[in-house]
Design an enzyme around this catalytic site. Sequence first.
Site, PDB file in Angstrom:
ATOM      1  N   SER A  32       4.297  22.512  13.437  1.00  0.00           N
ATOM      2  CA  SER A  32       5.255  22.314  12.351  1.00  0.00           C
ATOM      3  C   SER A  32       4.572  21.670  11.142  1.00  0.00           C
ATOM      4  CB  SER A  32       6.440  21.470  12.838  1.00  0.00           C
ATOM      5  OG  SER A  32       7.481  21.486  11.885  1.00  0.00           O
ATOM      6  N   ASN A  33       5.326  21.027  10.276  1.00  0.00           N
ATOM      7  CA  ASN A  33       4.775  20.385   9.082  1.00  0.00           C
ATOM      8  C   ASN A  33       5.594  19.127   8.789  1.00  0.00           C
ATOM      9  OD1 ASN A  33       7.099  21.152   7.305  1.00  0.00           O
ATOM     10  ND2 ASN A  33       6.385  23.188   7.882  1.00  0.00           N
ATOM     11  N   TYR A  34       5.291  18.467   7.661  1.00  0.00           N
ATOM     12  CA  TYR A  34       5.864  17.146   7.404  1.00  0.00           C
ATOM     13  C   TYR A  34       7.234  17.168   6.734  1.00  0.00           C
ATOM     14  CZ  TYR A  34       1.262  15.306   8.553  1.00  0.00           C
ATOM     15  OH  TYR A  34       0.106  14.984   9.204  1.00  0.00           O
TER      16      TYR A  34
END
Length: 240
Positions: A44-46
């Site tokens: 995923s990402n932030y």
Amino acid sequence: MVEPDEVVSMARMVLARTGDLAGQQVVVTAGGTREAIDPVRFVSNYSSGKMGFAIAEVARDRGAAVTLITTVNRPPLFGIEKIHVNSAQQMLEAVLTATREADVLVMAAAVADFRPEAIAEQKIKKQVDTEGLTLEMVRNPDILAEVAKQKSAGYGPRVTVGFAAETEDLMTNATNKLTRKKLDLIAANDVTATDAGFAVDTNRVTLIAAAGSVEELPLMSKVEVAEAIFDKVSQLNLKR
Ligand code: PMT
């Protein structure tokens, strides 16, 4: 006893009946997609969803009927339909369904461009004799490109807004995305600054419209950025 936040939201909704988005259907996406590796892990990402949630609330407070498609486990917002998804593929399906009759789509979600080619059925175990693990990744669908196809087939949102999260060549990359994804408006978002972009309460964007205008906004709260986006959307023709 109704929570104070809910009372405020109810009051805002009543006041919004005459807002500039009254009678409009707005679809918003928020958060980073989660691309499964195995039953317990994902890529995923932030993205925290703060930008997308602010956009959804502002649209509601300006009178729109809002659908929020999100990966974020936050309680639903008063008066807003929330659809929970995990992966880009799930977000694509939810967006295509929700936007068939919608007026405006705002894609604030950080959608993974790639996903693991296969999802392991069982938790991947570390092997005693191997040092690393290689994941084969494949391209995810581009949700905005699929929405553009739906629009050229005669249905889908009348106004499409994207974001461009960039770490270099902000304006060039954002303008290319505006054209390639056939958007009406893009918020060029320099995500290298610590007070803007992912997981903070403030953002700094430049709004680039397909019609030609460019508006560089100062550092603002994400709610103020959302207001500026809908000010621009309202200037675009919202009548069917
Ligand atoms: O959630 P927060 O913590 O508040 O952070 C906000 C944010 C930084 C995530 C937000 O402001 C932002 O910039 N969102 C877009 C992030 C992104 O994915 O940008 P992109 O440049 O990779 O994608 C361009 C546009 O295409 C975006 O509107 C994206 O939603 C869309 N996209 C991307 C990939 C894909 N496969 N399909 C898409 O539709």
